[in-house]
Design an enzyme around this catalytic site. Structure first.
Site, PDB file in Angstrom:
ATOM      1  N   GLY A  53      74.111  -1.807  60.228  1.00 32.42           N
ATOM      2  CA  GLY A  53      74.742  -2.260  61.459  1.00 32.42           C
ATOM      3  C   GLY A  53      73.846  -2.996  62.435  1.00 32.42           C
ATOM      4  N   ASP A 172      76.104 -10.720  55.472  1.00 30.76           N
ATOM      5  CA  ASP A 172      74.715 -10.478  55.051  1.00 30.76           C
ATOM      6  C   ASP A 172      74.753  -9.701  53.736  1.00 30.76           C
ATOM      7  OD1 ASP A 172      71.963 -10.446  55.250  1.00 30.76           O
ATOM      8  OD2 ASP A 172      71.887  -8.684  56.522  1.00 30.76           O
ATOM      9  N   LYS A 212      74.456 -14.905  53.747  1.00 31.64           N
ATOM     10  CA  LYS A 212      73.208 -14.827  52.972  1.00 31.64           C
ATOM     11  C   LYS A 212      73.436 -15.463  51.603  1.00 31.64           C
ATOM     12  CE  LYS A 212      71.354 -10.614  52.176  1.00 31.64           C
ATOM     13  NZ  LYS A 212      70.224 -10.155  52.955  1.00 31.64           N
TER      14      LYS A 212
HETATM   15  C1  LIG Z   1      71.358  -6.260  53.543  1.00 32.85           C
HETATM   16  S1  LIG Z   1      72.597  -5.072  53.810  1.00 32.85           S
HETATM   17  C2  LIG Z   1      73.338  -5.638  55.288  1.00 32.85           C
HETATM   18  C3  LIG Z   1      72.514  -5.398  56.501  1.00 32.85           C
HETATM   19  C4  LIG Z   1      73.287  -5.601  57.785  1.00 32.85           C
HETATM   20  N1  LIG Z   1      73.580  -7.003  57.997  1.00 32.85           N
HETATM   21  C5  LIG Z   1      72.517  -5.107  58.970  1.00 32.85           C
HETATM   22  O1  LIG Z   1      72.095  -5.926  59.754  1.00 32.85           O
HETATM   23  O2  LIG Z   1      72.359  -3.890  59.120  1.00 32.85           O
HETATM   24  C6  LIG Z   1      73.772  -5.498  52.580  1.00 32.85           C
HETATM   25  C7  LIG Z   1      75.041  -4.689  52.652  1.00 32.85           C
HETATM   26  O3  LIG Z   1      75.997  -5.284  51.777  1.00 32.85           O
HETATM   27  C8  LIG Z   1      76.906  -4.255  51.470  1.00 32.85           C
HETATM   28  N2  LIG Z   1      77.794  -4.640  50.372  1.00 32.85           N
HETATM   29  C9  LIG Z   1      77.439  -4.970  49.097  1.00 32.85           C
HETATM   30  N3  LIG Z   1      78.546  -5.240  48.375  1.00 32.85           N
HETATM   31  C10 LIG Z   1      79.616  -5.089  49.211  1.00 32.85           C
HETATM   32  C11 LIG Z   1      81.021  -5.230  49.047  1.00 32.85           C
HETATM   33  N4  LIG Z   1      81.534  -5.599  47.874  1.00 32.85           N
HETATM   34  N5  LIG Z   1      81.824  -4.994  50.104  1.00 32.85           N
HETATM   35  C12 LIG Z   1      81.299  -4.607  51.292  1.00 32.85           C
HETATM   36  N6  LIG Z   1      79.977  -4.469  51.504  1.00 32.85           N
HETATM   37  C13 LIG Z   1      79.144  -4.705  50.491  1.00 32.85           C
HETATM   38  C14 LIG Z   1      75.983  -3.096  51.117  1.00 32.85           C
HETATM   39  O4  LIG Z   1      76.674  -1.859  51.179  1.00 32.85           O
HETATM   40  C15 LIG Z   1      74.904  -3.248  52.188  1.00 32.85           C
HETATM   41  O5  LIG Z   1      75.130  -2.365  53.260  1.00 32.85           O
END
Ligand SMILES: C[S@@+](CC[C@H](N)C(=O)[O-])C[C@H]1O[C@@H](n2cnc3c(N)ncnc32)[C@H](O)[C@@H]1O
Length: 376
Positions: A53, A172, A212
């Protein structure tokens, strides 16, 4: 790697803890905003793949609490300081020059701000943010999102397009990396297309989309596809993103879908699905301009026929501009920094609520302790 070793080797990890961000990714969004002024005029935002978050924190602090960061914060501080100095000097209103009339940027009205954050993982509550636990690749997520954006929304009668569209969609998203490069690239591209398809349903004309990407072979195709929908498409690498990583961000500004385009998640956009989207009067039909080399899955698109005013077209391929962003004085994310001897390492602001390794931790705890000390 211990916490304090990571503090030395990753300045943004350390800064995130010091400044109260849930993840170092916050700096990426702040640096992207500094370059592209992403938050200007924005009140409705969707943050995809948002856990834990930190991007939502940035949105909450900038759009709801009217905080400023980076260059804007510095400019506001300077303006305030100048005003205070002139006040002390006792200048009258009539004596004020243009320069002295400078005021800090007016705060936005936070009353209308609507921010929805979605992730597979739970997101701990944040002021003013609606959080949803859902999979962005699943079609059922769109009605959930539309309902969160507009409580009046009724999935049975309404279309898949937002009645109160949004200004900015962020993604992201990153898969759990397997280490198998091609598989990771593929899953990442699927996440990106899912984010784009959601964005196409909810963005308003003129809206922005930031996501991203992993820079890899044939990523040009994706940029070309995005250029069909947005007037400006730029690949950006914030200073807080390690130079050694293939990660970058695609920043798409001024959403202008072709007149014939209707967003539909039953027929989502994917590789090569662009036939029929060329604007009227394009010199050559789009499907003639899309050459698919099936054996290596390369698609080439002649975008000069789609956007005749585009000046970055060379030959038959459109090359997205690449921008490095973040102040030059900012920390280098690939460098190690010496910390004072009395430096005390802080705990992360928000430990993961449901990490994939949670079960392993529970088993280890049940078995009696940390690695090497497990009692049988
Ligand atoms: C790099 S983290 C995001 C960090 C966030 N932008 C932050 O600032 O805290 C990537 C996120 O993508 C989510 N994610 C991956 N595949 C997903 C999907 N199919 N649907 C929703 N979220 C997904 C993961 O659970 C993870 O929390």
């Amino acid at each position: 790697m211990g916490k304090s070793s990571k503090d030395k080797r990753d300045a943004y990890y350390r800064l995130a803890k010091e400044q109260g961000w849930r993840a170092r990714s916050a700096f990426k969004l702040l640096q992207l905003d500094e370059e592209f002024d992403l938050f200007s005029g924005v009140t409705r935002v969707v943050d995809l793949c948002a856990a834990p978050g930190s991007w939502s924190q940035v949105l909450s602090r900038v759009l709801i609490k009217n905080e400023t960061f980076g260059r804007t914060a510095w400019q506001n501080q300077e303006a305030l300081f100048r005003q205070q100095m002139l006040g002390v000097a006792g200048q009258t209103g009539a004596e004020k020059t243009e320069e002295t009339k400078e005021t800090p940027a007016a705060p936005r009205s936070s009353g209308d701000v609507k921010i929805v954050a979605i992730d597979l993982q739970p997101i701990s509550p944040l002021p003013g943010i609606v959080t949803l636990r859902a999979d962005i690749t699943h079609p059922a997520t769109v009605p959930l999102l539309l309902k969160a954006l507009d409580p009046e929304y009724d999935a049975a009668t309404a279309s898949q397009n937002a009645s109160n569209p949004v200004d900015l969609v962020l993604s992201d998203g990153a898969p759990d990396v397997t280490g198998l490069h091609d598989l990771d690239m593929y899953v990442q591209s699927q996440l990106l297309f899912a984010a784009l398809n959601l964005a196409l349903c909810v963005l308003k004309p003129g809206g922005k989309f930031v996501a991203k990407i992993f820079r890899g072979r044939n990523v040009d195709l994706l940029f070309a596809q995005l250029k069909l929908f947005f007037t400006r498409v730029v690949v950006a690498k914030p200073r807080s993103s390690r130079a050694s990583s293939v990660e970058a961000f695609i920043v798409c500004l001024d959403f202008r879908p072709p007149a014939e385009f209707h967003a539909s998640l039953e027929r989502p956009l994917g590789v090569g699905d662009m036939a029929g989207l060329a604007p009227e009067g394009a010199a050559v039909a789009l499907d003639e301009k899309v050459a698919v080399k099936a054996e290596d899955n390369i698609v080439e698109v002649a975008l000069e026929d789609l956007r005749p005013s585009d000046t970055t077209t060379t030959g038959s391929r459109w090359i997205a501009p690449f921008v490095a962003c973040g102040d030059l004085s900012a920390f280098d994310s690939d460098a190690s920094y010496k910390l004072p001897d009395d430096y005390i390492s802080l705990d992360p602001v928000q430990p993961p609520t449901a990490p994939p390794y949670k079960r392993a931790l529970e088993m280890r705890k049940a078995a009696g302790g940390a690695y090497g000390k497990t009692t049988v």
